[in-house]
Every structure is written in structure tokens, then in C-alpha cells.
Design an enzyme around this catalytic site. Structure first.
Site, PDB file in Angstrom:
ATOM      1  N   TYR A  96      23.714  35.189  56.598  1.00 23.31           N
ATOM      2  CA  TYR A  96      22.614  36.145  56.567  1.00 23.31           C
ATOM      3  C   TYR A  96      21.338  35.575  57.183  1.00 23.31           C
ATOM      4  O   TYR A  96      20.440  36.318  57.562  1.00 23.31           O
ATOM      5  CB  TYR A  96      22.322  36.611  55.134  1.00 23.31           C
ATOM      6  CG  TYR A  96      23.443  37.436  54.507  1.00 23.31           C
ATOM      7  CD1 TYR A  96      24.567  37.796  55.243  1.00 23.31           C
ATOM      8  CD2 TYR A  96      23.382  37.851  53.194  1.00 23.31           C
ATOM      9  CE1 TYR A  96      25.586  38.528  54.683  1.00 23.31           C
ATOM     10  CE2 TYR A  96      24.404  38.604  52.617  1.00 23.31           C
ATOM     11  CZ  TYR A  96      25.508  38.935  53.373  1.00 23.31           C
ATOM     12  OH  TYR A  96      26.526  39.677  52.814  1.00 23.31           O
ATOM     13  N   LYS A 154      36.629  29.544  52.617  1.00 24.66           N
ATOM     14  CA  LYS A 154      37.664  29.928  53.588  1.00 24.66           C
ATOM     15  C   LYS A 154      37.943  28.661  54.414  1.00 24.66           C
ATOM     16  O   LYS A 154      37.763  28.626  55.637  1.00 24.66           O
ATOM     17  CB  LYS A 154      37.132  31.105  54.432  1.00 24.66           C
ATOM     18  CG  LYS A 154      38.144  31.789  55.309  1.00 24.66           C
ATOM     19  CD  LYS A 154      39.146  32.652  54.559  1.00 24.66           C
ATOM     20  CE  LYS A 154      40.184  33.205  55.545  1.00 24.66           C
ATOM     21  NZ  LYS A 154      41.396  33.689  54.889  1.00 24.66           N
ATOM     22  N   ASP A 204      39.825  35.497  50.283  1.00 25.00           N
ATOM     23  CA  ASP A 204      40.688  36.687  50.311  1.00 25.00           C
ATOM     24  C   ASP A 204      41.547  36.751  49.050  1.00 25.00           C
ATOM     25  O   ASP A 204      41.727  37.810  48.444  1.00 25.00           O
ATOM     26  CB  ASP A 204      41.548  36.734  51.584  1.00 25.00           C
ATOM     27  CG  ASP A 204      42.124  35.379  51.960  1.00 25.00           C
ATOM     28  OD1 ASP A 204      41.702  34.352  51.384  1.00 25.00           O
ATOM     29  OD2 ASP A 204      43.009  35.332  52.828  1.00 25.00           O
ATOM     30  N   ASP A 263      27.974  37.932  47.860  1.00 20.11           N
ATOM     31  CA  ASP A 263      27.468  39.298  47.938  1.00 20.11           C
ATOM     32  C   ASP A 263      28.620  40.272  47.675  1.00 20.11           C
ATOM     33  O   ASP A 263      28.518  41.196  46.863  1.00 20.11           O
ATOM     34  CB  ASP A 263      26.882  39.504  49.354  1.00 20.11           C
ATOM     35  CG  ASP A 263      26.104  40.796  49.478  1.00 20.11           C
ATOM     36  OD1 ASP A 263      25.911  41.479  48.460  1.00 20.11           O
ATOM     37  OD2 ASP A 263      25.694  41.128  50.602  1.00 20.11           O
ATOM     38  N   ASP A 294      29.737  42.181  43.748  1.00 20.28           N
ATOM     39  CA  ASP A 294      29.823  43.636  43.587  1.00 20.28           C
ATOM     40  C   ASP A 294      31.216  44.054  43.116  1.00 20.28           C
ATOM     41  O   ASP A 294      31.365  44.970  42.303  1.00 20.28           O
ATOM     42  CB  ASP A 294      29.488  44.355  44.899  1.00 20.28           C
ATOM     43  CG  ASP A 294      28.012  44.735  44.960  1.00 20.28           C
ATOM     44  OD1 ASP A 294      27.213  44.110  44.229  1.00 20.28           O
ATOM     45  OD2 ASP A 294      27.655  45.643  45.729  1.00 20.28           O
TER      46      ASP A 294
END
Ligand code: NAD
Length: 370
Positions: free
Chosen positions: A147, A198, A230, A254, A258
Site C-alpha cells: 500500500y 507467501k 491462500d 486487510d 475482514d
């Protein structure tokens, strides 16, 4: 710590903010009296309330109050229908909340997801996947990664063809800093940390895994496991009870926070903390519900104050180290839920033991249960 005076800036903001903040202050005062804490709570306007009071979403006096405080208890800001002529960078979401995050270097975001057994109906998962209720904590790095990494640009490479570039960057120091937050949080909980990366594809993932593994040596009481992002997304749906603390870089956090939040069934139950630096015994932090200003129910005594109340508990735990006082709030919330009190967002008409209450009655009951 309890003998020290603790200064709290209470910024209620807009929409349901003032209604749920009132209940959180009520509960803080109850826990303060019971535990002999010296809490000085000073309220100040922010958001549209700041614009109305002083012409700015984050008035200078409010910012000054925050600078002098040990922590910020924040409501929520933003009313989508108000004055479209005000530019985005002066609207509350950016001019107040993002500004505060930047001003205080809030680099760690903590989002607990607690689903008591009595609220099983609110969770989208089948009951047999919920165990004795869910209780996990997502710790997300908030200031680095994709980001913010440079270069970040969109360029034209041929007629009608563009190329967008985002850059994922982490340094050892940034990963160490958030890993310490994660391990310390695990020490206050069930002592397990799942680090998400990852590492099979990303250089960032390899560094993340190396650094977290190294920092873990300072926390031999914590069980560490690594999981690819994943797989973590799947495991949160398949077996969420396996998680205690879930440690993530910014973008993975992020998304996963959620996903995890959906398990609790209502935004009204979800608190959060954003932590900055520690000085002495106090860690500066901003504590707020995960939800927004809920304009659809604002001013009607319908909002669930529990997210705001649990945010206050997180403040006691993570900023001030007041573990017993924080646990007293968590327990009072659990007691009131077990007794069947429900605001509209968590009410289930089929549950005959449930009683629908308003914002203030829920706050009163939790304060009384302290
Ligand atoms: P929202 O979170 O305000 O509302 C989404 C839904 O959840 C609504 O139906 C609302 O009634 C419900 N809800 C939220 N909190 C609740 C509570 N405590 N009790 C019961 N129900 C609750 O999201 P939105 O409608 O997309 O956004 C409204 C405004 O809030 C926007 O201006 C947005 O920018 C702002 N916002 C602010 C923050 C913040 O200040 N941190 C966060 C998110 C959204």
C-alpha cells in the site's frame, strides 16, 4: 500502573459515534471505580462534528488534546450525504482518521473476533465449525508493504496500453516491530501465533518468515506456525478454532481481517486497536469500532455499543497493561450476552431467551455487570 493518572482523549465523531461513546465512557467509569483507576476522559469533536465546531475534521484543539493524552478512544467519522462540495482530502475519513494514524505512527492494527456460543446464529458458518465459540486476533502491519511501497505508478507503454505498478517492500526492522506486537499479544492470550506469508512465491514472504522465526526465539512460551495466505483464507472458513493470533503484513491483513470479521456476524461486536510506540509503561494507541457511523440507525438508540465498549477494554489492555480491568469489561459483556440482552443487529427472534434492548440499556447492563 493503576496509581498513575491516565489521560484518555474521547473523540466520538459522527452518526452513532456519540451514542456508543456515551456507553463506553459509562463502562470505563464503572471499571475505574471498581479497580481504583485514575482515568481522566476528555471529550473533543472530530469528523463532521469537528467541521461544525471548528471548521476542520481534525480541529487543532482536538489534535493537541490527543498529543497530551496517553491513548485515543475513537468513535467513527464520515457522513456520506453531507456537503459533497468539500474535497476528499478535507472530508473526515482522510482529514481526521488517516491524519491521526500518520501523526501518531500507528503501525500495528489489532482486530479481535469473538463469537460467543450464544450468538452462533449470527455466524455464517455451520455451528459444528464454531467449537465452543470463536476467539481469534488478527495483528496486521499497517504502514508498510504494497500500500505504501515505491514506485507506485501507472504509465502508458503503448497506445491504449497502460502498465500499473505497485511495489511490495518490507525491511527487517518493520517486520521485527510488528512480530514483537504479535508475540506479546499471544502472551496475553492462548500463546499460539500463526504467521501468514507467501514465502513460496514472494521475496517479501521469505524475509517475513525468516524474521518472524528469528524474533520467535525471544518468546519461547509461544507456539509459532507459518501458513501461506491462500491456505489461511481457506482455514478461516474451514477450522477457525485453530487460530489464536494471526500475524499478517498489511495487504494480507486487510483481506484476512475482514474475512475473519464476517465470522462475528455483526460490525457492532467488533473492536479494534491501532498501536504506535511504547514509552515507559504506556503504548500509545487509537481504539475504535471496526464499523462506521451507521447513518441508517444513528440517533435512534438502536446501535450496538459493544464494539465501542470492547475497544475501551483493548485500550486498558494494550496501552496501559491493565489486564484485570480489561478482562472485567470482556467478562461483563459476556455476562450480559449470556443473560440474553440483544441489540437489533444480534437479535434472533427464534431465541426465546433473548430480549431486544436499545443502545443505552445495553450499556447500562454492561456497566452494572462490572
Ligand atoms: P457502517 O459500518 O457505518 O454500516 C454498515 C452496516 O452495519 C449498516 O447497516 C449499519 O447500521 C451496521 N452497523 C455498523 N455499526 C453498527 C453498530 N454498532 N450496531 C448496529 N449496526 C451497526 O458502514 P457504511 O454505511 O459503509 O459507512 C457509513 C459512514 O461511515 C461512511 O461515511 C464511511 O466512510 C464511514 N466509516 C467510518 C469508519 C471510521 O470512522 N473508522 C469506518 C468505516 C466507515
Amino acid at each position: 500502573m493503576s496509581s498513575k493518572n491516565l489521560n484518555i482523549a474521547a473523540l466520538a465523531g459522527d452518526g452513532i459515534g456519540p451514542e456508543v461513546m456515551r456507553e463506553a465512557i459509562k463502562v470505563l467509569q464503572a471499571v475505574g471505580r471498581k479497580n481504583g483507576l485514575q482515568l481522566t476522559i476528555t471529550e473533543a469533536p472530530v469528523g463532521w462534528a469537528g467541521i461544525d465546531a471548528a471548521g476542520k475534521a481534525l480541529p487543532d484543539a482536538t489534535l493537541e488534546l490527543c498529543r497530551k493524552s496517553d491513548a485515543i478512544l475513537f468513535g467513527s467519522v464520515g457522513l456520506p450525504d453531507r456537503d459533497p462540495t468539500i474535497p476528499k482530502d478535507q472530508r473526515p475519513e482522510r482529514a481526521a482518521l488517516l491524519r491521526l494514524r500518520k501523526e501518531f505512527g500507528l503501525f500495528a492494527n489489532l482486530r479481535p473476533v469473538v463469537l460467543p456460543k450464544a450468538l452462533a446464529h449470527a455466524c455464517p458458518l455451520k455451528v459444528d465449525r464454531q467449537g465452543d465459540g470463536l476467539n481469534l486476533l488478527v495483528v496486521r502491519e499497517l504502514t508498510g508493504g504494497m500500500y505504501f511501497g515505491q514506485p507506485k505508478t501507472t504509465e502508458t507503454i503503448a497506445p491504449g496500453q497502460q502498465r500499473a505498478i505497485d511495489t511490495m517492500v518490507y525491511t527487517t526492522a518493520e517486520i521485527e516491530r510488528i512480530a514483537h506486537v504479535g508475540f506479546k499479544a499471544a502472551q496475553l492470550r492462548r500463546k499460539k501465533l500463526t504467521s501468514i506469508d507467501k514465502a513460496n512465491v514472494l521475496e517479501n514472504g521469505v524475509l517475513w518468515r525468516d524474521v518472524v522465526t528469528r524474533v520467535h526465539k525471544e518468546y519461547p512460551d509461544i507456539t509459532l506456525e507459518h501458513m501461506f495466505v491462500d491456505n489461511a483464507a481457506m482455514q478461516l472458513m474451514l477450522k477457525p478454532t485453530q487460530f489464536d493470533v494471526v500475524l499478517c503484513e498489511n495487504m494480507f491483513g486487510d483481506i484476512l481481517s475482514d474475512e475473519a470479521a464476517a465470522l462475528a456476524g455483526s460490525l457492532g461486536m467488533l473492536p479494534s486497536a491501532s498501536l504506535g510506540n511504547t514509552s515507559g509503561e504506556i503504548t500509545f494507541g487509537l481504539y475504535e469500532p471496526a464499523g462506521g457511523t451507521a447513518p441508517d440507525i444513528a440517533g435512534k438508540n438502536l446501535a450496538n455499543p459493544i464494539a465501542q465498549i470492547l475497544s475501551a477494554a483493548m485500550m486498558l489492555r494494550y496501552s496501559f497493561g491493565l489486564t484485570a480491568a480489561a478482562a472485567a469489561i470482556d467478562q461483563a459483556v459476556a455476562t450480559v450476552i449470556a443473560a440474553g440482552l440483544r441489540t437489533g443487529d444480534i437479535f434472533n427472534a427464534e431465541d426465546k431467551s433473548a430480549r431486544r434492548v436499545g443502545t443505552s440499556e445495553m450499556g447500562d447492563a454492561i456497566a452494572a455487570a462490572i
